[in-house]
Scaffold this motif. Structure first.
Motif, PDB file in Angstrom:
ATOM      1  N   TRP A  34       0.819  -1.204   0.000  1.00 54.17           N
ATOM      2  CA  TRP A  34       0.000   0.000   0.000  1.00 54.17           C
ATOM      3  C   TRP A  34       0.857   1.261   0.000  1.00 54.17           C
ATOM      4  O   TRP A  34       0.558   2.226  -0.701  1.00 54.17           O
ATOM      5  CB  TRP A  34      -0.935  -0.009   1.208  1.00 54.17           C
ATOM      6  CG  TRP A  34      -1.994  -1.078   1.166  1.00 54.17           C
ATOM      7  CD1 TRP A  34      -2.365  -1.831   0.070  1.00 54.17           C
ATOM      8  CD2 TRP A  34      -2.817  -1.518   2.238  1.00 54.17           C
ATOM      9  NE1 TRP A  34      -3.363  -2.701   0.410  1.00 54.17           N
ATOM     10  CE2 TRP A  34      -3.670  -2.540   1.726  1.00 54.17           C
ATOM     11  CE3 TRP A  34      -2.920  -1.176   3.586  1.00 54.17           C
ATOM     12  CZ2 TRP A  34      -4.608  -3.190   2.528  1.00 54.17           C
ATOM     13  CZ3 TRP A  34      -3.859  -1.824   4.386  1.00 54.17           C
ATOM     14  CH2 TRP A  34      -4.704  -2.824   3.862  1.00 54.17           C
ATOM     15  N   ALA A  35       1.935   1.266   0.799  1.00 56.71           N
ATOM     16  CA  ALA A  35       2.816   2.433   0.839  1.00 56.71           C
ATOM     17  C   ALA A  35       3.487   2.654  -0.515  1.00 56.71           C
ATOM     18  O   ALA A  35       3.669   3.794  -0.959  1.00 56.71           O
ATOM     19  CB  ALA A  35       3.857   2.281   1.937  1.00 56.71           C
ATOM     20  N   ALA A 323      -7.755   5.206  12.995  1.00 55.18           N
ATOM     21  CA  ALA A 323      -6.814   5.520  11.925  1.00 55.18           C
ATOM     22  C   ALA A 323      -5.379   5.277  12.369  1.00 55.18           C
ATOM     23  O   ALA A 323      -5.063   5.335  13.569  1.00 55.18           O
ATOM     24  CB  ALA A 323      -6.976   6.971  11.475  1.00 55.18           C
ATOM     25  N   ILE A 324      -4.521   5.008  11.390  1.00 62.00           N
ATOM     26  CA  ILE A 324      -3.082   4.973  11.598  1.00 62.00           C
ATOM     27  C   ILE A 324      -2.414   5.756  10.475  1.00 62.00           C
ATOM     28  O   ILE A 324      -3.031   6.007   9.428  1.00 62.00           O
ATOM     29  CB  ILE A 324      -2.509   3.536  11.636  1.00 62.00           C
ATOM     30  CG1 ILE A 324      -2.681   2.847  10.279  1.00 62.00           C
ATOM     31  CG2 ILE A 324      -3.150   2.732  12.750  1.00 62.00           C
ATOM     32  CD1 ILE A 324      -1.989   1.488  10.179  1.00 62.00           C
ATOM     33  N   THR A 325      -1.167   6.152  10.696  1.00 58.96           N
ATOM     34  CA  THR A 325      -0.399   6.838   9.663  1.00 58.96           C
ATOM     35  C   THR A 325       0.912   6.092   9.455  1.00 58.96           C
ATOM     36  O   THR A 325       1.631   5.807  10.421  1.00 58.96           O
ATOM     37  CB  THR A 325      -0.127   8.301  10.054  1.00 58.96           C
ATOM     38  OG1 THR A 325      -1.388   8.968  10.253  1.00 58.96           O
ATOM     39  CG2 THR A 325       0.652   9.018   8.966  1.00 58.96           C
ATOM     40  N   VAL A 326       1.188   5.763   8.201  1.00 54.98           N
ATOM     41  CA  VAL A 326       2.328   4.942   7.829  1.00 54.98           C
ATOM     42  C   VAL A 326       3.374   5.799   7.129  1.00 54.98           C
ATOM     43  O   VAL A 326       3.063   6.491   6.151  1.00 54.98           O
ATOM     44  CB  VAL A 326       1.891   3.787   6.900  1.00 54.98           C
ATOM     45  CG1 VAL A 326       3.081   2.902   6.540  1.00 54.98           C
ATOM     46  CG2 VAL A 326       0.771   2.976   7.536  1.00 54.98           C
ATOM     47  N   PHE A 327       4.613   5.754   7.618  1.00 55.24           N
ATOM     48  CA  PHE A 327       5.718   6.502   7.038  1.00 55.24           C
ATOM     49  C   PHE A 327       6.772   5.540   6.482  1.00 55.24           C
ATOM     50  O   PHE A 327       7.096   4.531   7.118  1.00 55.24           O
ATOM     51  CB  PHE A 327       6.400   7.377   8.093  1.00 55.24           C
ATOM     52  CG  PHE A 327       5.595   8.561   8.539  1.00 55.24           C
ATOM     53  CD1 PHE A 327       5.659   9.762   7.851  1.00 55.24           C
ATOM     54  CD2 PHE A 327       4.776   8.464   9.649  1.00 55.24           C
ATOM     55  CE1 PHE A 327       4.914  10.856   8.261  1.00 55.24           C
ATOM     56  CE2 PHE A 327       4.026   9.556  10.069  1.00 55.24           C
ATOM     57  CZ  PHE A 327       4.101  10.757   9.369  1.00 55.24           C
ATOM     58  N   LEU A 328       7.318   5.893   5.338  1.00 57.96           N
ATOM     59  CA  LEU A 328       8.458   5.176   4.787  1.00 57.96           C
ATOM     60  C   LEU A 328       9.736   5.869   5.233  1.00 57.96           C
ATOM     61  O   LEU A 328       9.872   7.091   5.085  1.00 57.96           O
ATOM     62  CB  LEU A 328       8.385   5.160   3.257  1.00 57.96           C
ATOM     63  CG  LEU A 328       9.557   4.482   2.530  1.00 57.96           C
ATOM     64  CD1 LEU A 328       9.570   2.989   2.817  1.00 57.96           C
ATOM     65  CD2 LEU A 328       9.474   4.748   1.031  1.00 57.96           C
ATOM     66  N   ILE A 329      10.660   5.114   5.810  1.00 53.41           N
ATOM     67  CA  ILE A 329      11.950   5.688   6.209  1.00 53.41           C
ATOM     68  C   ILE A 329      12.807   5.891   4.961  1.00 53.41           C
ATOM     69  O   ILE A 329      13.026   4.958   4.179  1.00 53.41           O
ATOM     70  CB  ILE A 329      12.674   4.757   7.202  1.00 53.41           C
ATOM     71  CG1 ILE A 329      11.860   4.648   8.499  1.00 53.41           C
ATOM     72  CG2 ILE A 329      14.080   5.272   7.497  1.00 53.41           C
ATOM     73  CD1 ILE A 329      12.465   3.682   9.514  1.00 53.41           C
ATOM     74  N   SER A 330      13.265   7.136   4.767  1.00 53.33           N
ATOM     75  CA  SER A 330      14.093   7.422   3.597  1.00 53.33           C
ATOM     76  C   SER A 330      15.578   7.279   3.895  1.00 53.33           C
ATOM     77  O   SER A 330      16.353   6.867   3.028  1.00 53.33           O
ATOM     78  CB  SER A 330      13.802   8.837   3.075  1.00 53.33           C
ATOM     79  OG  SER A 330      14.035   9.811   4.077  1.00 53.33           O
ATOM     80  N   LEU A 410       9.275   0.702   7.492  1.00 56.68           N
ATOM     81  CA  LEU A 410       8.121   1.550   7.779  1.00 56.68           C
ATOM     82  C   LEU A 410       8.078   1.904   9.258  1.00 56.68           C
ATOM     83  O   LEU A 410       8.461   1.107  10.112  1.00 56.68           O
ATOM     84  CB  LEU A 410       6.819   0.841   7.397  1.00 56.68           C
ATOM     85  CG  LEU A 410       6.640   0.434   5.932  1.00 56.68           C
ATOM     86  CD1 LEU A 410       5.302  -0.292   5.751  1.00 56.68           C
ATOM     87  CD2 LEU A 410       6.730   1.635   5.001  1.00 56.68           C
ATOM     88  N   LEU A 411       7.610   3.098   9.530  1.00 54.46           N
ATOM     89  CA  LEU A 411       7.257   3.508  10.883  1.00 54.46           C
ATOM     90  C   LEU A 411       5.765   3.809  10.889  1.00 54.46           C
ATOM     91  O   LEU A 411       5.272   4.583  10.055  1.00 54.46           O
ATOM     92  CB  LEU A 411       8.043   4.750  11.312  1.00 54.46           C
ATOM     93  CG  LEU A 411       9.483   4.548  11.771  1.00 54.46           C
ATOM     94  CD1 LEU A 411      10.114   5.898  12.120  1.00 54.46           C
ATOM     95  CD2 LEU A 411       9.547   3.626  12.987  1.00 54.46           C
ATOM     96  N   VAL A 412       5.065   3.201  11.825  1.00 57.42           N
ATOM     97  CA  VAL A 412       3.615   3.364  11.906  1.00 57.42           C
ATOM     98  C   VAL A 412       3.255   4.073  13.198  1.00 57.42           C
ATOM     99  O   VAL A 412       3.612   3.609  14.290  1.00 57.42           O
ATOM    100  CB  VAL A 412       2.902   1.992  11.848  1.00 57.42           C
ATOM    101  CG1 VAL A 412       1.392   2.170  12.003  1.00 57.42           C
ATOM    102  CG2 VAL A 412       3.230   1.284  10.537  1.00 57.42           C
TER     103      VAL A 412
END
Length: 457
Positions: A34-35, A323-330, A410-412
């Motif tokens: 999904w990300a 809800a949750i928020t999903v971040f991709l670590i760059s 990912l960081l959630v």
């Protein structure tokens, strides 16, 4: 349930509902898919969680035999899916702008399903509220005159509430003191185009005790209004119901143990939202209804005897666990032998309470892209946004990771439905706005995504 994310020390792992925990464990690969398809950060919404929260509050009110009207505070999250979930479950919507009102009407809300309790109402907002016969909260007295002047000559009775400023909120700029409320009632006595439906208030803080005190003041004004010939039917207590982001004992231990060196800037914030509340929203409401007002009467007993509806506009309390928020670590950058900064991809995170000199005291959950080949030493890091500003950080608090994060992980952040997803969103550096999608189950019970748009919910 509580998912023990990969933290050490005085960590604050989030409380999770089972559907969210399952997504992070059983269906973890979906998050990466999904990300990759929808970008970072990615906001995921569970409308059914709102309906569960609403059912819990309604259950308390029904058990206490209290007539009630619950309106979802739409300002807490701009998700149409959450608005539709509230309407489908029998709640109304509290709209705070012309744009929220228009979305609500597109979803089918009219009349008694709509209330506007906020203080900032433009002439155009007033007019559209009148057009759909929504319940309008009036504050201050000058706005009553504006409303009267904007009423068509042949309009039916427009329902209104008068917003009280209780004595324990004397420094607030919102609401009217009791004498101003009485002045407004006198002005309404000769105006047949308006119908006085009752009083409302919205208090700072999360104590049910302050609501009981405000209800006692409102009761005196309800009695005065009846002496003046009015037939009020409602007292609206606003929002401010607490929710539980993290375990209370862990939260209190964290607050007791924290020190300036636990923050990258060496400063402990002066205040925090009560992330480790000792009461759920339903427990809070139960205590309010059982509390004594005067002459041995409980709040529930007073409302029943006077034939009054208890109205409220929960925001966070209905969006809890929705809800949750999903971040991709760059990338992960070493700042020293024992400190790092983790950069996440995408626009600035609204849950970043650092914009308000506070901190979001809920740990993010690390979801590694691959299983580590060998046990890595633990690291501590703070989280930074994508911009070129040093103060664009998601967390000033040093976070401990027993497994070192890497680019592509990912960081959630869990439980971001309440004010955390869009309050400060922008297109800085021309990044696209974060995608927001609803998580539902397919025919086989597997989680899938559907657009969180008015045409789809």
């Amino acid at each position: 349930m509580t998912l023990h994310c990969q933290k050490i020390g005085h960590g604050l792992p989030p409380i999770l509902r089972s559907a969210t925990a399952d997504l992070l464990t059983i269906h973890g690969p979906l998050l990466f898919d999904w990300a990759a398809r929808h970008g970072s950060p990615l906001n995921l919404v569970w409308p059914d969680a709102l309906q569960e929260n609403l059912a819990a509050l309604k259950g308390v009110l029904t058990d206490c035999r209290v007539e009630h009207a619950i309106y979802y505070g739409a300002k807490v999250n701009k998700s149409p899916g959450l608005m539709q979930a509230a309407l489908s479950a029998g709640a109304g919507l509290d709209v705070s702008s012309l744009y929220e009102l228009r979305d609500a009407r597109l979803l089918g809300a009219e009349g008694v399903r709509l209330v506007a309790t906020g203080p900032a109402k433009t002439g155009a907002f007033h007019q559209e509220l009148i057009d759909c016969n929504a319940l309008i909260s009036v504050d201050p007295p000058g706005r009553l005159e504006d409303l009267i002047h904007g009423l068509p000559a042949d309009v039916g009775p427009q329902p209104i509430l008068l917003r009280l400023r209780p004595r324990n909120q004397s420094k607030s700029r919102f609401g009217m003191p009791a004498d101003a409320v009485v002045h407004c009632l006198a002005r309404l006595a000769g105006e047949s185009r308006l119908r006085f439906d009752g009083l409302n208030f919205h208090l700072s803080g999360y104590l049910w005790e302050t609501r009981v005190a405000a209800l006692s003041e409102a009761a005196d004004l309800i009695a005065e209004a009846r002496r003046m010939g009015f037939s009020p039917r409602m007292i609206d207590i606003g929002g401010g119901l607490p929710i539980q982001y993290v375990d209370r004992a862990r939260y209190e231990a964290h607050l007791a143990a924290q020190a300036p060196e636990d923050y990258r800037n060496g400063k402990i914030p002066d205040s925090f939202y009560p992330y480790g509340s000792n009461l759920s929203a339903a427990d809070w409401l139960h205590r309010l209804l059982e509390a004594e007002m005067s002459q041995g009467r409980s709040v529930a007993g007073y409302l029943a005897r006077e034939g009054l509806t208890l109205a409220m506009e929960p925001g966070r309390a209905l969006a809890d666990q929705a809800a949750i928020t999903v971040f991709l670590i760059s990338r992960v950058k070493a700042l020293g032998p024992d400190s790092h900064v983790i950069f996440v991809e995408g626009s600035s995170f609204s849950a970043c309470e650092t914009w308000f000199a506070s901190e979001f005291l809920v740990d993010p959950i690390l979801v590694p892209a691959t299983r580590p080949a060998a046990q890595s030493p633990p690291i501590r890091a703070y989280l930074a946004g994508h911009s070129c500003l040093d103060e664009d950080v998601l967390s000033n608090r040093w976070l401990s990771f027993p497994i070192a994060p890497h680019a592509g992980d990912l960081l959630v952040y869990a439980n971001t439905g309440g004010y955390q997803m869009d309050l400060l969103e922008n297109e800085f550096h021309r990044h696209a706005m974060p995608a927001r999608l609803c998580v539902v189950k397919d025919a086989e019970g597997h989680p899938i995504l559907v657009p969180d748009t008015i045409g789809e919910v």
